[in-house]
Design an enzyme around this catalytic site. Structure first.
Site, PDB file in Angstrom:
ATOM      1  N   ARG A  30     104.129 125.041  -9.678  1.00 44.69           N
ATOM      2  CA  ARG A  30     105.546 124.880 -10.078  1.00 44.69           C
ATOM      3  C   ARG A  30     106.169 123.611  -9.501  1.00 44.69           C
ATOM      4  O   ARG A  30     107.361 123.599  -9.167  1.00 44.69           O
ATOM      5  CB  ARG A  30     106.394 126.088  -9.654  1.00 44.69           C
ATOM      6  CG  ARG A  30     106.067 127.358 -10.394  1.00 44.69           C
ATOM      7  CD  ARG A  30     106.685 127.383 -11.777  1.00 44.69           C
ATOM      8  NE  ARG A  30     106.101 128.442 -12.573  1.00 44.69           N
ATOM      9  CZ  ARG A  30     106.628 129.648 -12.732  1.00 44.69           C
ATOM     10  NH1 ARG A  30     107.752 129.957 -12.169  1.00 44.69           N
ATOM     11  NH2 ARG A  30     106.026 130.541 -13.471  1.00 44.69           N
ATOM     12  N   ARG A  43     117.061 120.503 -18.569  1.00 44.13           N
ATOM     13  CA  ARG A  43     117.060 121.828 -19.190  1.00 44.13           C
ATOM     14  C   ARG A  43     118.456 122.193 -19.698  1.00 44.13           C
ATOM     15  O   ARG A  43     118.605 122.750 -20.780  1.00 44.13           O
ATOM     16  CB  ARG A  43     116.567 122.884 -18.200  1.00 44.13           C
ATOM     17  CG  ARG A  43     116.303 124.220 -18.867  1.00 44.13           C
ATOM     18  CD  ARG A  43     115.985 125.320 -17.884  1.00 44.13           C
ATOM     19  NE  ARG A  43     117.130 125.600 -17.024  1.00 44.13           N
ATOM     20  CZ  ARG A  43     117.192 126.578 -16.140  1.00 44.13           C
ATOM     21  NH1 ARG A  43     116.151 127.381 -15.978  1.00 44.13           N
ATOM     22  NH2 ARG A  43     118.261 126.756 -15.402  1.00 44.13           N
ATOM     23  N   ASP A  80     103.573 127.082 -20.221  1.00 46.24           N
ATOM     24  CA  ASP A  80     103.607 128.388 -19.560  1.00 46.24           C
ATOM     25  C   ASP A  80     102.413 129.201 -20.012  1.00 46.24           C
ATOM     26  O   ASP A  80     101.900 128.982 -21.111  1.00 46.24           O
ATOM     27  CB  ASP A  80     104.906 129.139 -19.903  1.00 46.24           C
ATOM     28  CG  ASP A  80     105.150 130.281 -18.927  1.00 46.24           C
ATOM     29  OD1 ASP A  80     105.718 130.028 -17.861  1.00 46.24           O
ATOM     30  OD2 ASP A  80     104.718 131.415 -19.213  1.00 46.24           O
ATOM     31  N   TYR A 156     101.533 141.152 -19.239  1.00 42.25           N
ATOM     32  CA  TYR A 156     102.802 140.838 -19.925  1.00 42.25           C
ATOM     33  C   TYR A 156     102.793 141.349 -21.363  1.00 42.25           C
ATOM     34  O   TYR A 156     103.803 141.830 -21.874  1.00 42.25           O
ATOM     35  CB  TYR A 156     103.052 139.321 -19.904  1.00 42.25           C
ATOM     36  CG  TYR A 156     103.376 138.819 -18.516  1.00 42.25           C
ATOM     37  CD1 TYR A 156     104.666 138.926 -18.000  1.00 42.25           C
ATOM     38  CD2 TYR A 156     102.390 138.282 -17.695  1.00 42.25           C
ATOM     39  CE1 TYR A 156     104.971 138.492 -16.717  1.00 42.25           C
ATOM     40  CE2 TYR A 156     102.680 137.844 -16.406  1.00 42.25           C
ATOM     41  CZ  TYR A 156     103.968 137.956 -15.927  1.00 42.25           C
ATOM     42  OH  TYR A 156     104.264 137.542 -14.651  1.00 42.25           O
TER      43      TYR A 156
HETATM   44  O1  CP3 Z   1     104.758 123.077 -12.613  1.00 43.68           O
HETATM   45  C1  CP3 Z   1     103.889 123.901 -12.982  1.00 43.68           C
HETATM   46  O2  CP3 Z   1     103.322 124.683 -12.207  1.00 43.68           O
HETATM   47  C2  CP3 Z   1     103.426 123.900 -14.425  1.00 43.68           C
HETATM   48  C3  CP3 Z   1     104.074 124.760 -15.370  1.00 43.68           C
HETATM   49  C4  CP3 Z   1     103.961 126.284 -15.240  1.00 43.68           C
HETATM   50  C5  CP3 Z   1     105.050 127.132 -15.526  1.00 43.68           C
HETATM   51  N1  CP3 Z   1     104.613 128.418 -15.468  1.00 43.68           N
HETATM   52  C6  CP3 Z   1     106.407 126.679 -15.886  1.00 43.68           C
HETATM   53  C7  CP3 Z   1     107.531 127.616 -15.776  1.00 43.68           C
HETATM   54  C8  CP3 Z   1     102.865 127.102 -14.931  1.00 43.68           C
HETATM   55  C9  CP3 Z   1     101.469 126.707 -14.490  1.00 43.68           C
HETATM   56  C10 CP3 Z   1     103.295 128.450 -15.096  1.00 43.68           C
HETATM   57  C11 CP3 Z   1     102.404 129.614 -14.894  1.00 43.68           C
HETATM   58  C12 CP3 Z   1     102.931 130.973 -15.048  1.00 43.68           C
HETATM   59  N2  CP3 Z   1     103.924 131.404 -15.894  1.00 43.68           N
HETATM   60  C13 CP3 Z   1     102.407 132.114 -14.381  1.00 43.68           C
HETATM   61  C14 CP3 Z   1     101.222 132.119 -13.429  1.00 43.68           C
HETATM   62  C15 CP3 Z   1     101.596 131.682 -12.057  1.00 43.68           C
HETATM   63  C16 CP3 Z   1     102.521 132.634 -11.354  1.00 43.68           C
HETATM   64  O3  CP3 Z   1     103.710 132.262 -11.225  1.00 43.68           O
HETATM   65  O4  CP3 Z   1     102.070 133.694 -10.920  1.00 43.68           O
HETATM   66  C17 CP3 Z   1     103.152 133.226 -14.804  1.00 43.68           C
HETATM   67  C18 CP3 Z   1     102.952 134.658 -14.356  1.00 43.68           C
HETATM   68  C19 CP3 Z   1     104.100 132.762 -15.765  1.00 43.68           C
HETATM   69  C20 CP3 Z   1     105.102 133.573 -16.527  1.00 43.68           C
HETATM   70  C21 CP3 Z   1     106.484 133.168 -16.241  1.00 43.68           C
HETATM   71  N3  CP3 Z   1     107.067 131.984 -16.633  1.00 43.68           N
HETATM   72  C22 CP3 Z   1     107.467 133.918 -15.542  1.00 43.68           C
HETATM   73  C23 CP3 Z   1     107.243 135.290 -14.937  1.00 43.68           C
HETATM   74  C24 CP3 Z   1     108.632 133.152 -15.540  1.00 43.68           C
HETATM   75  C25 CP3 Z   1     110.001 133.567 -15.019  1.00 43.68           C
HETATM   76  C26 CP3 Z   1     110.074 133.617 -13.572  1.00 43.68           C
HETATM   77  C27 CP3 Z   1     110.215 132.236 -12.974  1.00 43.68           C
HETATM   78  O5  CP3 Z   1     109.510 131.920 -12.019  1.00 43.68           O
HETATM   79  O6  CP3 Z   1     111.057 131.494 -13.479  1.00 43.68           O
HETATM   80  C28 CP3 Z   1     108.350 131.916 -16.177  1.00 43.68           C
HETATM   81  C29 CP3 Z   1     109.293 130.779 -16.369  1.00 43.68           C
HETATM   82  C30 CP3 Z   1     108.831 129.419 -15.990  1.00 43.68           C
HETATM   83  N4  CP3 Z   1     107.575 128.917 -16.189  1.00 43.68           N
HETATM   84  C31 CP3 Z   1     109.643 128.397 -15.421  1.00 43.68           C
HETATM   85  C32 CP3 Z   1     108.838 127.254 -15.286  1.00 43.68           C
HETATM   86  C33 CP3 Z   1     109.248 125.891 -14.804  1.00 43.68           C
HETATM   87  C34 CP3 Z   1     111.116 128.498 -15.090  1.00 43.68           C
HETATM   88  C35 CP3 Z   1     111.872 128.190 -16.321  1.00 43.68           C
HETATM   89  C36 CP3 Z   1     113.315 127.879 -16.074  1.00 43.68           C
HETATM   90  O7  CP3 Z   1     114.062 128.801 -15.730  1.00 43.68           O
HETATM   91  O8  CP3 Z   1     113.661 126.705 -16.249  1.00 43.68           O
END
Ligand code: CP3
Length: 367
Positions: A30, A43, A80, A156
């Site tokens: 992240r 965003r 994602d 999910y």
């Molecule tokens: O910078 C990076 O790591 C690359 C991009 C990336 C994102 N998600 C962007 C993102 C990666 C590699 C992921 C992986 C991901 N997504 C996982 C596996 C890793 C982990 O966290 O266990 C999972 C389970 C997800 C599913 C997901 N996406 C959730 C549960 C959420 C909401 C919770 C949260 O942390 O915001 C997301 C949203 C998400 N994915 C955001 C980002 C930058 C936040 C979006 C925002 O609010 O702007």
């Protein structure tokens, strides 16, 4: 085929392949996200996270944001793991403060029967983002592609949302293992083709996020998590254009399953912050590079504490391989994603501390 710019910093890729490096490479899960004010501003202007992910130029810009601020040794695709269920037609949305939501969760015979490996054209925007990001990086650092593990995606897809224990998915495992197995098989085949397409588009390493193996019992972990993961790994391109493509498995919550992880056909195991790196190295070190595992919340403390905690993680791993051939190597990362409240200056302090301390530890060991 595009000829990409030559790679100027291969430290991360060498460490993945258990080869010596001048310092310990670092990148953060992240690293492109809400803790960066420029991300929040973009965003807000664009509307939503999914709008950012679906537009190639914007997703590329986001992936580059942390690379411009910090001396990171790898970039990661901005996307994602849930773009796969979205491409399968399950209807993805992100609700503010609530996380992901799938409009059509896969919970009965009909839904499972209707599930198929999607046409990769539905994921074209992601593949285009891989290529555009690799070009925009201009060889500054390698690009990591990624996907969720079959089990983590199934969590999910069956639950329809995030959860702390994924009880709908785990109940299906006991009531209808046949249904769950079909979901996992479709996921494994989708993930393998998608990652191979990312490699063909320019990804220089691939990472599988297995975020939820930790909710499974030991026997269930073997059958419903590792077995489909092995199916994915067995199908991935080992090399592309004559260059090795390292594979990383992030195994959150699997600290008590290191023996199992040691047998996976991958180069790197990513560990969460609860795992003792010394213990992990004893089991995994002879065959895998280790990635991790600073507690993301350590970054909320003042920079002097961040530096001290970074040094503890480097010392916990212990002496790295410094000779010819292969040996024990470490890639510094957090044990999970960067917390949104992290001050960016603390990340800068962390990256500098990892580079500086790991160089001095190597100098001291050489004496
Ligand atoms: O910078 C990076 O790591 C690359 C991009 C990336 C994102 N998600 C962007 C993102 C990666 C590699 C992921 C992986 C991901 N997504 C996982 C596996 C890793 C982990 O966290 O266990 C999972 C389970 C997800 C599913 C997901 N996406 C959730 C549960 C959420 C909401 C919770 C949260 O942390 O915001 C997301 C949203 C998400 N994915 C955001 C980002 C930058 C936040 C979006 C925002 O609010 O702007």
């Amino acid at each position: 085929m595009t000829a990409f710019a030559p790679l100027q910093n291969d430290t991360f890729l060498r460490a993945c392949l258990r080869q010596r490096t001048e310092y310990t490479p670092v990148w953060l899960m992240r690293q492109a996200g809400r803790f960066l004010p420029e991300y929040r501003a973009l965003r807000a202007r664009v509307g939503s996270f999914l709008d950012l992910v679906s537009q190639v130029e914007l997703a590329t810009e986001v992936a580059l944001m942390p690379m411009e601020r910090f001396g990171l040794d790898a970039a990661i695709l901005f996307s994602d793991i849930l773009v796969i269920p979205e491409a399968m037609g399950l209807g993805l949305s992100f609700l503010a403060e609530e996380g992901p939501r799938l409009a059509q969760p896969v919970q009965d015979d009909a839904a499972v029967a209707g599930l198929h490996v999607p046409d990769l054209e539905k994921l074209r925007h992601v593949l285009d983002t891989v290529r555009a990001t690799r070009i925009a990086l201009a060889g500054k650092a390698p690009l990591i592609g990624f996907a969720g593990s079959p089990w983590t995606l199934a969590c999910y897809m069956v639950e329809g949302s995030g959860s702390t224990d994924f009880r709908t998915a785990r109940t299906m495992l006991y009531r209808r293992p046949d249904l769950l197995n079909r979901v996992l098989r479709v996921n494994a085949d989708t993930v393998a083709s998608f990652l191979n397409a990312q490699i063909e588009a320019g990804a220089q390493a691939v990472m599988l996020f297995d975020s939820w193996g930790g909710v499974l019992s030991g026997a269930a972990y073997e059958e419903f998590d590792l077995s489909p993961l092995r199916r994915v790994l067995s199908r991935l391109h080992r090399e592309y254009d004559g260059v090795r493509i390292p594979r990383i498995v992030f195994a959150k919550g699997a600290g008590n399953r290191l023996q199992h992880l040691s047998k996976l056909d991958c180069d790197v195991i990513g560990l969460d912050w609860t795992v003792d790196l010394q213990e992990a190295r004893a089991v995994l070190g002879p065959t895998k590079a280790l990635q991790g595992n600073l507690d993301p919340l350590a970054l909320l403390a003042k920079p002097a504490v961040v530096e001290a905690e970074a040094s503890k993680v480097l010392r916990a791993f212990g002496p790295v391989h410094m000779g010819v051939g292969e040996g024990a190597t470490h890639i510094f990362n957090l044990g999970h994603g960067v917390h949104p409240h992290t001050p960016p200056e603390h990340v800068a302090a962390l990256v500098d501390a990892v580079h500086g301390h790991s160089k001095s530890l190597r100098r001291a060991a050489a004496r």
